[in-house]
Design an enzyme around this catalytic site. Sequence first.
Site, PDB file in Angstrom:
ATOM      1  N   SER A 114       0.799  -1.224   0.000  1.00  0.00           N
ATOM      2  CA  SER A 114       0.000   0.000   0.000  1.00  0.00           C
ATOM      3  C   SER A 114       0.837   1.281   0.000  1.00  0.00           C
ATOM      4  O   SER A 114       0.494   2.234  -0.710  1.00  0.00           O
ATOM      5  CB  SER A 114      -0.973  -0.005   1.179  1.00  0.00           C
ATOM      6  OG  SER A 114      -1.963  -0.995   0.994  1.00  0.00           O
ATOM      7  N   LYS A 127     -10.968  -5.534   9.735  1.00  0.00           N
ATOM      8  CA  LYS A 127     -12.004  -4.848   8.955  1.00  0.00           C
ATOM      9  C   LYS A 127     -13.351  -4.782   9.679  1.00  0.00           C
ATOM     10  O   LYS A 127     -14.089  -3.800   9.538  1.00  0.00           O
ATOM     11  CB  LYS A 127     -12.164  -5.517   7.588  1.00  0.00           C
ATOM     12  CG  LYS A 127     -10.940  -5.353   6.695  1.00  0.00           C
ATOM     13  CD  LYS A 127     -11.150  -5.975   5.325  1.00  0.00           C
ATOM     14  CE  LYS A 127      -9.914  -5.841   4.455  1.00  0.00           C
ATOM     15  NZ  LYS A 127     -10.137  -6.369   3.093  1.00  0.00           N
ATOM     16  N   ASN A 170     -18.646 -22.723   0.602  1.00  0.00           N
ATOM     17  CA  ASN A 170     -17.706 -22.657   1.719  1.00  0.00           C
ATOM     18  C   ASN A 170     -17.678 -24.010   2.401  1.00  0.00           C
ATOM     19  O   ASN A 170     -18.682 -24.739   2.402  1.00  0.00           O
ATOM     20  CB  ASN A 170     -18.145 -21.562   2.713  1.00  0.00           C
ATOM     21  CG  ASN A 170     -17.079 -21.246   3.740  1.00  0.00           C
ATOM     22  OD1 ASN A 170     -15.985 -20.806   3.394  1.00  0.00           O
ATOM     23  ND2 ASN A 170     -17.387 -21.469   5.008  1.00  0.00           N
ATOM     24  N   VAL A 187     -20.978 -24.771   5.347  1.00  0.00           N
ATOM     25  CA  VAL A 187     -22.112 -24.256   4.586  1.00  0.00           C
ATOM     26  C   VAL A 187     -22.930 -23.264   5.404  1.00  0.00           C
ATOM     27  O   VAL A 187     -23.424 -22.261   4.881  1.00  0.00           O
ATOM     28  CB  VAL A 187     -22.997 -25.420   4.087  1.00  0.00           C
ATOM     29  CG1 VAL A 187     -24.269 -24.900   3.418  1.00  0.00           C
ATOM     30  CG2 VAL A 187     -22.209 -26.291   3.114  1.00  0.00           C
ATOM     31  N   TYR A 240      -2.329 -12.715  -4.474  1.00  0.00           N
ATOM     32  CA  TYR A 240      -1.377 -12.664  -5.579  1.00  0.00           C
ATOM     33  C   TYR A 240      -0.051 -13.223  -5.101  1.00  0.00           C
ATOM     34  O   TYR A 240       0.281 -13.145  -3.908  1.00  0.00           O
ATOM     35  CB  TYR A 240      -1.208 -11.240  -6.113  1.00  0.00           C
ATOM     36  CG  TYR A 240      -0.753 -10.245  -5.073  1.00  0.00           C
ATOM     37  CD1 TYR A 240       0.601 -10.040  -4.818  1.00  0.00           C
ATOM     38  CD2 TYR A 240      -1.675  -9.524  -4.322  1.00  0.00           C
ATOM     39  CE1 TYR A 240       1.014  -9.147  -3.839  1.00  0.00           C
ATOM     40  CE2 TYR A 240      -1.271  -8.633  -3.348  1.00  0.00           C
ATOM     41  CZ  TYR A 240       0.077  -8.452  -3.111  1.00  0.00           C
ATOM     42  OH  TYR A 240       0.491  -7.577  -2.142  1.00  0.00           O
TER      43      TYR A 240
END
Length: 275
Positions: free
Chosen positions: A16, A66, A151, A154, A217
């Site tokens: 960042s 977050k 997922n 579930v 990535y």
Amino acid sequence: MKKFAVFGNPIAQSLSPSIHQMFAEQCGELITYSKILASEEGFAEAVHTFFSDPDAMGCNVTMPFKQQAYALAKVDDQAAQDAKVVNTLMRNHDGTLSGFNTDGIGLVNDLLNHGVTLTGARVLLIGAGGAARGVISPLLQAGVGALCITNRTVAKAERVAEETGSGQVSVIAPESCAEFKPTVIINSTAASLSGGLPLAMTSELLASCHTTYDMVYTATTTPFNEAAEKGGVPTTLDGLGMLVEQAAAAFAIWTGKQPATKAVLTALRKQITGA
């Protein structure tokens, strides 16, 4: 000088600062941008300490903070409200914090930049964590034809679909994903970082798929995209472009200036591959 930062744990690997410095140079802004390592119990205090500096304008928030960031902010941003997670904080004139989630628009913009058609697409989203939550609303707004979450647990996927999907998101067990016949498959898990796969990339699953997207990535092709390529998927993308695009959206929120992203993405790709 305007001050910005990114909070996370771990945080040393964050690109960042490089991204936002390139944006600042491009847009004629003088900034500093720091990496701040916070403990889970000390995140809120660290954020308040950062914003006690009168030059501090905004910050990015990465894992695992977050959801905590959402609780600290006034949230009018629809994507953040739907996801209940925030990755961008901005200080208002009255000292309060506004929260935004730019992850989803970052993903959508990167897909569109690469010529991927989302209108009418059948999107399979793998994973039900914060990364998945943040992209559901923007994908729906982009006009996908069907969005389905899978997922290992579930029940967790069902909870995410119920809380973020406005009744427009379905859930399927991993072993049944081929029945959905996805045209786009998005991996929101971190499985590739440990060399694993989030689910079996069978020929049946990939039969209708024209694009896979791995939100992480690596310097080389991720295991998820490598399996997709071997299965004949023509377009495989990793999350570096999403990182750049979500950062561009955050930069625009803070400064009112929209940076161009193509040259920044090219520079970062060279940086991580050593090319």
